[in-house]
Design an enzyme around this catalytic site. Sequence first.
Site: not given
Length: 173
Positions: A131, A165
């Site tokens: 979030e 990532c």
Amino acid sequence: MHVDIVPVGDLPAAVKREASSGLRSVYDCEVTIHDNQPVPEGAYDSGREQYRAEEFIELAGRVGSGEKNIAITANDLYYRRRNYVFGLAYLSGNGSVISTYRLQTSSDGGFSERSATDIFADRVRKEVVHEIGHTLGLEHCDNSRCVMNFSPTVREVDVKEENLCGSCQRLVL
């Protein structure tokens, strides 16, 4: 960056610690824990027996002292027509929310041999990182291992990692 965690309602200290730990490890940010806040008036939808997530985001943005603020609650949240949400944030906003309500299932479906306590702690860390990522401008990522991957079930939360990532890291770090 400074992130203020805004506990809403009764929230165990362990949840606050895990949320803080996850944010610090991924974003290398300053984290503070705000005083507990009551559930926002008018947030409860008696027809659904759930709470409107937007009300918690507004509360976090209003009372939080950070550049980014995240409400954490044990109440069951929903957003618009979704049956439930683990969390919600507005892209590039300063407020967000996660709910531990549906993260507390006892198992990860055999994905690992870890205890329910460890699995729950991982889920809390992943959801706060996810979030806050949205508040930093990150959208959902197609990489199923990235913490920014959309995960509508706890099984999908369990499969992804706690980290961004490489592509998402380059966008925000």
